[in-house]
Design a protein around this motif. Sequence first.
Motif, PDB file in Angstrom:
ATOM      1  N   ILE A   1      -6.275   5.655  -1.740  1.00  0.00           N
ATOM      2  CA  ILE A   1      -6.760   7.011  -1.447  1.00  0.00           C
ATOM      3  C   ILE A   1      -8.089   6.952  -0.694  1.00  0.00           C
ATOM      4  CG2 ILE A   1      -7.674   9.138  -2.482  1.00  0.00           C
ATOM      5  CD1 ILE A   1      -5.613   8.700  -4.773  1.00  0.00           C
ATOM      6  N   LEU A   2      -9.036   6.176  -1.199  1.00  0.00           N
ATOM      7  CA  LEU A   2     -10.362   6.089  -0.568  1.00  0.00           C
ATOM      8  C   LEU A   2     -10.287   5.466   0.818  1.00  0.00           C
ATOM      9  CD1 LEU A   2     -12.523   5.002  -3.655  1.00  0.00           C
ATOM     10  CD2 LEU A   2     -12.522   7.239  -2.503  1.00  0.00           C
ATOM     11  N   ALA A   3      -9.428   4.456   0.972  1.00  0.00           N
ATOM     12  CA  ALA A   3      -9.305   3.800   2.280  1.00  0.00           C
ATOM     13  C   ALA A   3      -8.753   4.761   3.326  1.00  0.00           C
ATOM     14  CB  ALA A   3      -8.406   2.573   2.155  1.00  0.00           C
ATOM     15  N   VAL A   4      -7.732   5.530   2.972  1.00  0.00           N
ATOM     16  CA  VAL A   4      -7.137   6.496   3.914  1.00  0.00           C
ATOM     17  C   VAL A   4      -8.134   7.610   4.224  1.00  0.00           C
ATOM     18  CG1 VAL A   4      -5.272   8.167   4.265  1.00  0.00           C
ATOM     19  CG2 VAL A   4      -4.778   5.956   3.200  1.00  0.00           C
TER      20      VAL A   4
ATOM     21  N   GLU B   1     -10.965  14.531   3.231  1.00  0.00           N
ATOM     22  CA  GLU B   1     -11.041  14.465   1.783  1.00  0.00           C
ATOM     23  C   GLU B   1      -9.721  14.838   1.111  1.00  0.00           C
ATOM     24  OE1 GLU B   1     -14.331  16.762   0.430  1.00  0.00           O
ATOM     25  OE2 GLU B   1     -15.820  15.554   1.508  1.00  0.00           O
ATOM     26  N   ALA B   2      -8.641  14.908   1.893  1.00  0.00           N
ATOM     27  CA  ALA B   2      -7.347  15.301   1.337  1.00  0.00           C
ATOM     28  C   ALA B   2      -6.905  14.339   0.240  1.00  0.00           C
ATOM     29  CB  ALA B   2      -6.295  15.332   2.441  1.00  0.00           C
ATOM     30  N   ILE B   3      -6.292  14.883  -0.795  1.00  0.00           N
ATOM     31  CA  ILE B   3      -5.777  14.043  -1.883  1.00  0.00           C
ATOM     32  C   ILE B   3      -4.282  14.291  -2.130  1.00  0.00           C
ATOM     33  CG2 ILE B   3      -7.976  13.764  -3.087  1.00  0.00           C
ATOM     34  CD1 ILE B   3      -7.037  16.002  -5.008  1.00  0.00           C
ATOM     35  N   ASP B   4      -3.690  15.212  -1.368  1.00  0.00           N
ATOM     36  CA  ASP B   4      -2.259  15.471  -1.500  1.00  0.00           C
ATOM     37  C   ASP B   4      -1.480  14.194  -1.166  1.00  0.00           C
ATOM     38  OD1 ASP B   4       0.316  17.007  -1.405  1.00  0.00           O
ATOM     39  OD2 ASP B   4       0.160  16.445   0.701  1.00  0.00           O
ATOM     40  N   PRO B   5      -0.565  13.771  -2.035  1.00  0.00           N
ATOM     41  CA  PRO B   5       0.128  12.489  -1.826  1.00  0.00           C
ATOM     42  C   PRO B   5       0.892  12.403  -0.501  1.00  0.00           C
ATOM     43  CG  PRO B   5       0.459  13.231  -4.080  1.00  0.00           C
ATOM     44  CD  PRO B   5      -0.228  14.347  -3.360  1.00  0.00           C
ATOM     45  N   VAL B   6       1.546  13.488  -0.096  1.00  0.00           N
ATOM     46  CA  VAL B   6       2.313  13.453   1.156  1.00  0.00           C
ATOM     47  C   VAL B   6       1.371  13.317   2.347  1.00  0.00           C
ATOM     48  CG1 VAL B   6       3.897  14.713   2.668  1.00  0.00           C
ATOM     49  CG2 VAL B   6       4.250  14.754   0.187  1.00  0.00           C
ATOM     50  N   THR B   7       0.252  14.047   2.318  1.00  0.00           N
ATOM     51  CA  THR B   7      -0.740  13.939   3.397  1.00  0.00           C
ATOM     52  C   THR B   7      -1.307  12.523   3.464  1.00  0.00           C
ATOM     53  OG1 THR B   7      -1.326  16.265   3.139  1.00  0.00           O
ATOM     54  CG2 THR B   7      -2.895  14.874   4.312  1.00  0.00           C
TER      55      THR B   7
ATOM     56  N   PRO C   1       0.813  -1.230   0.000  1.00  0.00           N
ATOM     57  CA  PRO C   1       0.000   0.000   0.000  1.00  0.00           C
ATOM     58  C   PRO C   1       0.839   1.269   0.000  1.00  0.00           C
ATOM     59  CG  PRO C   1      -0.091  -1.075   2.152  1.00  0.00           C
ATOM     60  CD  PRO C   1       0.574  -2.041   1.220  1.00  0.00           C
ATOM     61  N   PHE C   2       2.066   1.196   0.550  1.00  0.00           N
ATOM     62  CA  PHE C   2       2.916   2.384   0.607  1.00  0.00           C
ATOM     63  C   PHE C   2       3.521   2.727  -0.751  1.00  0.00           C
ATOM     64  CE2 PHE C   2       2.710   0.784   4.931  1.00  0.00           C
ATOM     65  CZ  PHE C   2       2.372   1.940   5.629  1.00  0.00           C
ATOM     66  N   LEU C   3       3.474   1.792  -1.687  1.00  0.00           N
ATOM     67  CA  LEU C   3       3.890   2.065  -3.061  1.00  0.00           C
ATOM     68  C   LEU C   3       2.681   2.370  -3.949  1.00  0.00           C
ATOM     69  CD1 LEU C   3       6.630  -0.684  -3.638  1.00  0.00           C
ATOM     70  CD2 LEU C   3       6.925   1.679  -2.855  1.00  0.00           C
ATOM     71  N   ARG C   4       1.495   2.378  -3.355  1.00  0.00           N
ATOM     72  CA  ARG C   4       0.265   2.514  -4.135  1.00  0.00           C
ATOM     73  C   ARG C   4      -0.612   3.663  -3.612  1.00  0.00           C
ATOM     74  NH1 ARG C   4      -3.214  -1.406  -3.867  1.00  0.00           N
ATOM     75  NH2 ARG C   4      -3.840  -1.259  -6.059  1.00  0.00           N
TER      76      ARG C   4
ATOM     77  N   PHE D   1       0.097   9.765   2.335  1.00  0.00           N
ATOM     78  CA  PHE D   1       1.154   8.845   2.780  1.00  0.00           C
ATOM     79  C   PHE D   1       1.381   8.948   4.282  1.00  0.00           C
ATOM     80  CE2 PHE D   1       5.582   8.046   3.888  1.00  0.00           C
ATOM     81  CZ  PHE D   1       5.713   6.734   3.476  1.00  0.00           C
ATOM     82  N   SER D   2       1.470  10.168   4.801  1.00  0.00           N
ATOM     83  CA  SER D   2       1.748  10.332   6.236  1.00  0.00           C
ATOM     84  C   SER D   2       0.623   9.753   7.083  1.00  0.00           C
ATOM     85  CB  SER D   2       1.984  11.801   6.585  1.00  0.00           C
ATOM     86  OG  SER D   2       0.826  12.571   6.352  1.00  0.00           O
ATOM     87  N   HIS D   3      -0.613   9.882   6.622  1.00  0.00           N
ATOM     88  CA  HIS D   3      -1.741   9.313   7.364  1.00  0.00           C
ATOM     89  C   HIS D   3      -1.782   7.783   7.224  1.00  0.00           C
ATOM     90  CE1 HIS D   3      -3.039  13.453   7.788  1.00  0.00           C
ATOM     91  NE2 HIS D   3      -3.933  13.044   8.674  1.00  0.00           N
ATOM     92  N   LEU D   4      -1.367   7.264   6.073  1.00  0.00           N
ATOM     93  CA  LEU D   4      -1.269   5.816   5.920  1.00  0.00           C
ATOM     94  C   LEU D   4      -0.212   5.253   6.862  1.00  0.00           C
ATOM     95  CD1 LEU D   4      -2.135   3.235   4.335  1.00  0.00           C
ATOM     96  CD2 LEU D   4      -0.339   3.804   2.681  1.00  0.00           C
ATOM     97  N   ARG D   5       0.943   5.944   6.958  1.00  0.00           N
ATOM     98  CA  ARG D   5       2.017   5.504   7.859  1.00  0.00           C
ATOM     99  C   ARG D   5       1.560   5.571   9.314  1.00  0.00           C
ATOM    100  NH1 ARG D   5       5.872   1.973   8.559  1.00  0.00           N
ATOM    101  NH2 ARG D   5       4.799   1.845  10.555  1.00  0.00           N
ATOM    102  N   GLU D   6       0.816   6.637   9.667  1.00  0.00           N
ATOM    103  CA  GLU D   6       0.330   6.766  11.046  1.00  0.00           C
ATOM    104  C   GLU D   6      -0.714   5.678  11.330  1.00  0.00           C
ATOM    105  OE1 GLU D   6      -0.056   7.866  14.887  1.00  0.00           O
ATOM    106  OE2 GLU D   6       1.515   8.402  13.458  1.00  0.00           O
ATOM    107  N   TRP D   7      -1.521   5.332  10.368  1.00  0.00           N
ATOM    108  CA  TRP D   7      -2.480   4.235  10.520  1.00  0.00           C
ATOM    109  C   TRP D   7      -1.734   2.945  10.851  1.00  0.00           C
ATOM    110  CZ3 TRP D   7      -6.418   2.990   5.971  1.00  0.00           C
ATOM    111  CH2 TRP D   7      -7.330   2.008   6.389  1.00  0.00           C
ATOM    112  N   LYS D   8      -0.656   2.702  10.122  1.00  0.00           N
ATOM    113  CA  LYS D   8       0.149   1.498  10.392  1.00  0.00           C
ATOM    114  C   LYS D   8       0.794   1.572  11.775  1.00  0.00           C
ATOM    115  CE  LYS D   8       2.516  -2.314   9.295  1.00  0.00           C
ATOM    116  NZ  LYS D   8       3.283  -2.551  10.532  1.00  0.00           N
ATOM    117  N   ASN D   9       1.259   2.768  12.169  1.00  0.00           N
ATOM    118  CA  ASN D   9       1.853   2.916  13.509  1.00  0.00           C
ATOM    119  C   ASN D   9       0.880   2.512  14.604  1.00  0.00           C
ATOM    120  OD1 ASN D   9       4.110   3.975  12.243  1.00  0.00           O
ATOM    121  ND2 ASN D   9       3.641   6.111  12.756  1.00  0.00           N
ATOM    122  N   GLN D  10      -0.401   2.777  14.375  1.00  0.00           N
ATOM    123  CA  GLN D  10      -1.423   2.500  15.378  1.00  0.00           C
ATOM    124  C   GLN D  10      -2.050   1.121  15.249  1.00  0.00           C
ATOM    125  OE1 GLN D  10      -4.329   5.675  15.148  1.00  0.00           O
ATOM    126  NE2 GLN D  10      -2.803   7.279  15.399  1.00  0.00           N
ATOM    127  N   PHE D  11      -1.683   0.395  14.197  1.00  0.00           N
ATOM    128  CA  PHE D  11      -2.338  -0.867  13.889  1.00  0.00           C
ATOM    129  C   PHE D  11      -1.960  -1.948  14.893  1.00  0.00           C
ATOM    130  CE2 PHE D  11      -2.645  -4.890  11.433  1.00  0.00           C
ATOM    131  CZ  PHE D  11      -3.977  -4.822  11.100  1.00  0.00           C
TER     132      PHE D  11
END
Length: 257
Positions: free
Chosen positions: A229-232, A239-245, A219-222, A247-257
């Motif tokens: 995008i929809l999952a994050v 509704e953010a679509i900025d790639p860095v935002t 997912p971090f390469l996708r 990605f950072s929220h995807l990484r934080e999701w994993k940190n909390q998983f």
Amino acid sequence: MNNIIAIPAFKDNYIWAIHSLEGNKIIVVDPGDASPVLDYLQANKLSLHAILITHHHFDHSGGIKALQAQFPNIAVYGSKNEFTEGVTSTIEEGSQLYFPEFNLTLNVLDIPGHTKGHIAYYNEEILFCGDTLFSCGCGKIFEGTPSQMLQSLEKLKQLSAETMMYCGHEYTKANIAFAQTVDPTNAALAQRLAEVLKCEAQGRPTLPTKLKNEFACNPFLRVNTQEIILAVQKHWNFEAIDPVTLFSHLREWKNQF
């Protein structure tokens, strides 16, 4: 292609041993612990030719001093952009290493994020990426920024899909559990899990794996795909679509998983 063997260390680290073509020397990547390396050398009647370090964390570099005690003139390569005790030659993106007895050329990429000076070693066939990219995951951002980490992963995405990826830890099964939470309908992920469970049953590493598998599963390469995008957006209710935002929220999701 050189024979490359995983030497397990600690709980889930891999020290990668690259064999020379004659078979009597090895280059080791990220020896966090000297003991399993020395045991491997003795058991197989090998000598140590060089050490490659991707980043300074102790579980990747802690064995350098003990190996230097046994092989005093050994070349130890590491990043120019961070300090690693024991490194004898500093390198950075654009550097190239050639080992004639291995018929091996390795290029260097700067891939900061996990640490500020993290590097990767690669050619058209193999990639040693330390703790930046894992199978179905990526490293935690300790010293860099989400933007740096995303840029580093984008660099790795430019490599050939046929490249064999050798990372620093056996995290694949746990990473798949998170990836399937984010991307539950991904058939490639289900297939990768089946492969991983087979490896686990046979006591084999889940690594290396081809980058094309990561392009399909990780997912971090996708983060630019509609599914991720929809999952994050749904998980964080924005509704953010900025790639860095994203990605950072995807990484934080994993940190909390």
